[in-house]
Each structure stands twice: as C-alpha cells, then as structure tokens.
Design a protein around this motif. Structure first.
Motif, PDB file in Angstrom:
ATOM      1  N   MET A   7      63.258  20.851 -14.694  1.00 17.70           N
ATOM      2  CA  MET A   7      64.702  21.057 -14.587  1.00 17.70           C
ATOM      3  C   MET A   7      65.442  19.748 -14.816  1.00 17.70           C
ATOM      4  O   MET A   7      65.034  18.695 -14.313  1.00 17.70           O
ATOM      5  N   THR A   8      66.546  19.838 -15.555  1.00 13.12           N
ATOM      6  CA  THR A   8      67.416  18.677 -15.716  1.00 13.12           C
ATOM      7  C   THR A   8      68.677  18.811 -14.872  1.00 13.12           C
ATOM      8  O   THR A   8      69.289  17.800 -14.518  1.00 13.12           O
ATOM      9  N   SER A   9      69.076  20.047 -14.556  1.00 12.05           N
ATOM     10  CA  SER A   9      70.311  20.248 -13.800  1.00 12.05           C
ATOM     11  C   SER A   9      70.271  21.584 -13.082  1.00 12.05           C
ATOM     12  O   SER A   9      69.722  22.571 -13.595  1.00 12.05           O
ATOM     13  N   TYR A  10      70.856  21.608 -11.889  1.00 11.29           N
ATOM     14  CA  TYR A  10      70.977  22.843 -11.106  1.00 11.29           C
ATOM     15  C   TYR A  10      72.328  22.839 -10.412  1.00 11.29           C
ATOM     16  O   TYR A  10      72.699  21.868  -9.737  1.00 11.29           O
ATOM     17  N   GLY A  28      62.876  28.343 -22.511  1.00 13.36           N
ATOM     18  CA  GLY A  28      62.624  27.093 -21.820  1.00 13.36           C
ATOM     19  C   GLY A  28      63.290  26.975 -20.461  1.00 13.36           C
ATOM     20  O   GLY A  28      63.284  25.921 -19.856  1.00 13.36           O
ATOM     21  N   GLY A  29      63.880  28.082 -19.976  1.00 14.38           N
ATOM     22  CA  GLY A  29      64.420  28.052 -18.620  1.00 14.38           C
ATOM     23  C   GLY A  29      65.909  27.830 -18.512  1.00 14.38           C
ATOM     24  O   GLY A  29      66.409  27.539 -17.422  1.00 14.38           O
ATOM     25  N   GLN A  30      66.671  27.963 -19.633  1.00 14.69           N
ATOM     26  CA  GLN A  30      68.134  27.868 -19.534  1.00 14.69           C
ATOM     27  C   GLN A  30      68.650  29.178 -18.921  1.00 14.69           C
ATOM     28  O   GLN A  30      68.359  30.257 -19.432  1.00 14.69           O
ATOM     29  N   LEU A  31      69.411  29.082 -17.853  1.00 15.13           N
ATOM     30  CA  LEU A  31      69.807  30.291 -17.140  1.00 15.13           C
ATOM     31  C   LEU A  31      71.203  30.161 -16.541  1.00 15.13           C
ATOM     32  O   LEU A  31      71.570  29.105 -16.015  1.00 15.13           O
ATOM     33  N   ILE A  32      71.960  31.240 -16.646  1.00 16.26           N
ATOM     34  CA  ILE A  32      73.195  31.393 -15.875  1.00 16.26           C
ATOM     35  C   ILE A  32      73.166  32.812 -15.307  1.00 16.26           C
ATOM     36  O   ILE A  32      73.045  33.779 -16.056  1.00 16.26           O
ATOM     37  N   LEU A  33      73.251  32.933 -14.000  1.00 18.91           N
ATOM     38  CA  LEU A  33      73.266  34.243 -13.350  1.00 18.91           C
ATOM     39  C   LEU A  33      74.557  34.342 -12.548  1.00 18.91           C
ATOM     40  O   LEU A  33      74.871  33.455 -11.744  1.00 18.91           O
ATOM     41  N   MET A  34      75.319  35.412 -12.790  1.00 23.04           N
ATOM     42  CA  MET A  34      76.633  35.579 -12.171  1.00 23.04           C
ATOM     43  C   MET A  34      76.678  36.865 -11.360  1.00 23.04           C
ATOM     44  O   MET A  34      76.332  37.928 -11.861  1.00 23.04           O
ATOM     45  N   ASP A  35      77.126  36.753 -10.124  1.00 25.48           N
ATOM     46  CA  ASP A  35      77.330  37.901  -9.243  1.00 25.48           C
ATOM     47  C   ASP A  35      78.836  38.095  -9.106  1.00 25.48           C
ATOM     48  O   ASP A  35      79.518  37.366  -8.383  1.00 25.48           O
ATOM     49  N   PHE A  36      79.377  39.093  -9.822  1.00 26.09           N
ATOM     50  CA  PHE A  36      80.812  39.318  -9.802  1.00 26.09           C
ATOM     51  C   PHE A  36      81.287  39.845  -8.453  1.00 26.09           C
ATOM     52  O   PHE A  36      82.429  39.609  -8.055  1.00 26.09           O
ATOM     53  N   ASP A  37      80.438  40.569  -7.749  1.00 27.61           N
ATOM     54  CA  ASP A  37      80.840  41.130  -6.455  1.00 27.61           C
ATOM     55  C   ASP A  37      81.083  40.043  -5.414  1.00 27.61           C
ATOM     56  O   ASP A  37      81.929  40.192  -4.530  1.00 27.61           O
ATOM     57  N   HIS A  80      61.601  23.058 -19.713  1.00 25.42           N
ATOM     58  CA  HIS A  80      60.427  23.926 -19.685  1.00 25.42           C
ATOM     59  C   HIS A  80      60.537  24.854 -18.485  1.00 25.42           C
ATOM     60  O   HIS A  80      61.077  24.467 -17.440  1.00 25.42           O
ATOM     61  N   LEU A  81      60.058  26.067 -18.625  1.00 28.94           N
ATOM     62  CA  LEU A  81      60.157  27.052 -17.549  1.00 28.94           C
ATOM     63  C   LEU A  81      58.977  26.894 -16.595  1.00 28.94           C
ATOM     64  O   LEU A  81      58.016  27.664 -16.613  1.00 28.94           O
ATOM     65  N   ASP A  82      59.063  25.876 -15.735  1.00 28.55           N
ATOM     66  CA  ASP A  82      58.014  25.679 -14.733  1.00 28.55           C
ATOM     67  C   ASP A  82      58.579  25.647 -13.320  1.00 28.55           C
ATOM     68  O   ASP A  82      57.844  25.419 -12.367  1.00 28.55           O
ATOM     69  N   TYR A  83      59.865  25.860 -13.176  1.00 26.04           N
ATOM     70  CA  TYR A  83      60.468  25.847 -11.848  1.00 26.04           C
ATOM     71  C   TYR A  83      60.397  27.246 -11.224  1.00 26.04           C
ATOM     72  O   TYR A  83      60.053  28.234 -11.883  1.00 26.04           O
TER      73      TYR A  83
END
Length: 492
Positions: free
Chosen positions: A184-187, A453-462, A473-476
């Motif tokens: 991971m580079t950023s969270y 490679g693990g780039q992700l944005i997950l949004m909960d509108f509720d 890389h997707l190792d996290y």
C-alpha cells in the motif's frame, strides 16, 4: 502391497475431506490475517489454503493444547479473533522494523540477495508467488509512475478553490502495521464528514516517491471515472441519458456497439463476449484494447460484427473496451470542448487540488477514438472525487440521480466459481462501470471502484463514508481494511 493401497486410500479420503470442509476464500484470508496478528507466518494473505497456512494454524492450536483435524473451522476463526496481538505484530504496528534494516534501504543500494523479480506481462502479477520483495515493489512503483511519459493526456487543471477536507484522525495499529509491510502507498477512511484514518507509506518504503501531490495510477478505477464523466455529459445535456442509443457516431457503424444502449455498454452486457476478453484483448487478433484506437478496431476486428444474445439478457463480459467506447463517445459529443468539460467536472464540481488526467494514445487523431480510461490523481483528490459523489447522492442532484438509477438497475455479473480478484468477487452486480451489491451489505447502497494491483474506492451512500486505497500490489488485507471497515464503520 495391501498396506500401500490402504495408506493410499486414507490419503485420498483425507484430501477429499479437507476439500469438502474448506472454508470460503474470505474466511481463509481472515484466518491468514489473524495468524499474522498472532505472530504466525501463514504466507501471503491470498485466500489459498496451503502448507504454510496449515502449519501456522497447527502451531497456533498446539499452543492452546488443541489438535488440527484437517480443516479450518468456525471454532478456529473464533479463537483467532479472540487471540491477543503478538509482540512482533505490535512492534511492527508502531513502526519498529529493526529486524529488517537492509530491506528498508533504497533499491539503488540493495544487497545482492535481494534481486528485482520481474514478472511476465506489463504489470506485476497480482498473485505473485513468492510475494514480491521491497526492491521489486519499488521497481514497479517507478515503472508505474514513469508510465505517464509514454502517453499524451486529457488534463483538468487544479481548482482555484479546492474542496476542503476535514480531519479527525485517530491512529490504528493494524492499519499502521499493514502500511509498514504491504505494498500500500496510501490509505484514507472518510466518515461523518471527516477523514478518520490517514496513512501514507513511510519514507523507507515508498514515501520518498509517493507524496500527497503525486499523481497515482487508477487502472480500472478509471472505468468509474469515465462513468462520472458520462453522468456529467448527461446532466449538461450533451447526451440524452443512459437509455440513449449510440446511433449518431459514424466511427462505430457496422460494429457490435452500433445502435446499442449506453446502459448495456456501461453494464458490460453488450453481447461482445465472442469478440473481446479482459485478459486476451481482441480475441481474433490478440491486440490490446487500451493501446489501439476505436477506429482501427472498427475497421478490422469489429467490422461487420453483431451482438450475441437478446438485448437486456446478455451476460456480463468485463473488459476495458466498452469503457473506451464510452469515453470516446463523450469526447465525440463534446468535441473541442472536452478538456473544458473535464475542468467543469473535476475543477468546478469536485474541486481538485492537483491536476487530474486521462491517458490518450499518441500519434492518433482525436476523431479516431484515442482516449482510454487510465486516470491519474493525487491521493487526496481521489478522496475529493469520492466525497463529491457522496454529496451528489445526498443532494439528489442530476449526478446523484444518475447513481441512484444505475444502482437500482444493476446487472448480475453471472460469475461462477472462484475468481482471482477478491474484492471484485465480493460484489454480485455491476452498475454502470461501478461494482455493486456487496456480500454482507446487499441491502445497502454501496458502490465500488476496483483497479488492478489493489486500487480501490468503496463508497457507502447510506452512511456517507468512503475508503480510498492506492497500492502497488494486492497483498494487503482487503477484508479488514476495506470491506469490513465499510460494513462496520470502523477498522479492527
């Protein structure tokens, strides 16, 4: 001989029993993560049951006077969940990596026994085994960052009034540990109107190359950015709506996409499953859909092609070509105003602090369809985009209505069996270039963006919350840091 046959069938029986009792991929990943927390070494957190994971669990159970009986059980998971953090895990969580001083040096000065392991293909294999070392990760980080110079770009400039971000940051030892030993580079975790968790890779890993201003690659997260452009094009009146047909674009006449509804292309249900593959590119030629113009494909591989199956009932066929069709259709409709349009979307509406851009292939006329969905933005600007989408939904503006519409009519993915991308596998439907209907959150309004490679944005509108992850890389631990963090509203 009888003894051999008897032993052979005992082994086969044991193998079949273990296979029958095996837990789901996500439960195995959780067990691997919890074993790490308990100072065991299960190998990569990949959801695959192997010798190292089993040996780590056997050791964990033996310490408690228990025997392993051939399969991971719910009782084992409950024990792992209740187990205290091991001292090594705690030491890592506070950043004291003194047992690995040499690995944390810059890759220009690595010891000979830490080679760069280059994998086949354009990018670092997402399920590389063994897991890539720091030198390899830094090599690919530099490659990805420098890839921007291989292409031209459509650019949106920084806003004169960047969207403000409130911070109420609290530390989390598990997140810090993950940031200290994964790619991971950023969270960023945004909730209740403020950032509650904010971590960037330390200088000794990737922080010397990734700053708060660095433009980070999107991979397929860029598909959702194209969808957001489409929403704005509809809201500005350049395109009628998601049920509009592509019947006014001569470039794609007499191809599978001609006269198709935008909704079907955006949901990747265009009946192109015999023509394009997510891994192979154009099936008949093997040409890659991100480095060739739409016009070139239309005159060659796609010429005279028709959709397979009945409209509205076609299977989901995930690839990058439909996204590039949509992006270049928006470019076609906007014409010379396209970059001004990008500035209205990302500068005026979102309020980005740094410039953002889409890639375009060099040496090709705009009219040929040269744009592709690879996107660049800084870590905080990815968050600003997610925050704006949450506000769109809440306000009920035109863009918010677009989100409500695509989510209400999200199409099933028709996936069977285990897939390679754990996070993608956690969503059951696809909604206009967003992943939707996540396991355990089926009744919540959640949309996800997912890139290689693990780039992700997950949004909960509720609950007006979002998580943004950038990685090499997707190792996290996707489950704890993203899926369950959004599901529970907090980190472990």
């Amino acid at each position: 001989m009888r003894q051999f046959v008897r032993s052979f069938f005992v082994l086969i029986s044991l193998f079949l029993t273990v296979g029958a009792n095996a837990q789901t991929l996500q439960e195995i990943r959780e067990a691997q993560t919890l074993l790490i927390r308990a100072d065991r070494n299960p190998g990569p957190v990949d959801g695959a049951w192997g010798r190292r994971t089993e040996a780590a669990l056997v050791d964990f159970l033996a310490e408690r006077g228990l025997e392993f009986e051939g399969a991971l059980t719910n009782e084992h998971l409950n024990l792992l969940r209740k187990a205290p953090e091991g001292p090594e895990f705690v030491r890592r969580a506070i950043g004291l990596r003194n047992t690995l001083p040499r690995i944390l040096r810059d890759n220009r000065d690595q010891p000979e026994n830490e080679p760069v392991n280059v994998t086949a293909g354009r990018e670092l294999a997402e399920w590389a085994d063994p897991s890539p070392n720091l030198v390899t990760l830094r090599f690919y980080l530099s490659k990805y960052l420098n890839n921007i110079y291989n292409f031209q770009h459509f650019v949106a400039e920084p806003s004169e009034n960047p969207r403000s971000i409130a911070f109420k940051v609290t530390p989390n030892r598990y997140l810090s540990a993950q940031m200290n030993y994964t790619a991971m580079t950023s969270y960023l975790f945004y909730k209740d109107g403020a950032v509650i968790h904010d971590e960037r890779s330390p200088e000794s890993r990737f922080g010397d190359k990734v700053t708060d201003e660095t433009g980070l690659w999107s991979n397929s997260v860029g598909k959702s950015m194209v969808s957001y452009l489409l929403a704005h094009a509809i809201c500005e009146g350049h395109i009628g709506g998601v049920d509009t047909r592509l019947d006014d674009w001569p470039l794609i006449e007499d191809t599978v996409y001609d006269n198709q509804r935008i909704r079907d292309i955006a949901d990747m249900r265009a009946g192109d499953q015999k023509l394009v593959d997510n891994w192979k590119g154009l099936i008949s030629s093997g040409r890659w859909y991100n480095t060739t113009s739409i016009g070139d494909f239309a005159r060659n591989e796609l010429r005279g092609t028709k959709p397979a199956g009945q409209e509205g009932k076609r299977p989901h066929n995930y690839s990058g070509l439909p996204t590039n069709i949509l992006l270049n259709y928006v470019i076609h409709k906007l014409g010379d105003d396209f970059e001004n349009f990008m500035n209205r979307v990302f500068g005026d509406h979102v309020g980005v602090e740094n410039r953002v851009l889409f890639f375009r292939n060099s040496g090709i006329k705009v009219e040929e369809g040269l744009g592709w969905y690879q996107f660049r933005a800084s870590r905080y600007d990815y968050l600003r985009i997610a925050m704006t989408m949450l506000e769109d939904w809440e306000s009920g503006n035109c863009q918010g209505q677009y989100f409500r519409d695509i989510l209400a009519r999200a199409a099933p993915k028709n996936r069977t069996g285990r897939v390679r991308y754990v996070s993608i596998d956690e969503s059951l439907r696809y909604a206009g270039q967003f992943h939707a209907v996540y396991r355990g959150m089926e009744n919540r309004n959640v949309l996800g963006m997912d890139g290689y490679g693990g780039q992700l944005i997950l949004m909960d509108f509720d609950n007006a919350s979002a998580i943004v992850v950038n990685s090499i890389h997707l190792d996290y631990d996707y489950y704890q840091l993203v899926h369950r963090a959004i599901q529970n509203g907090k980190l472990p």
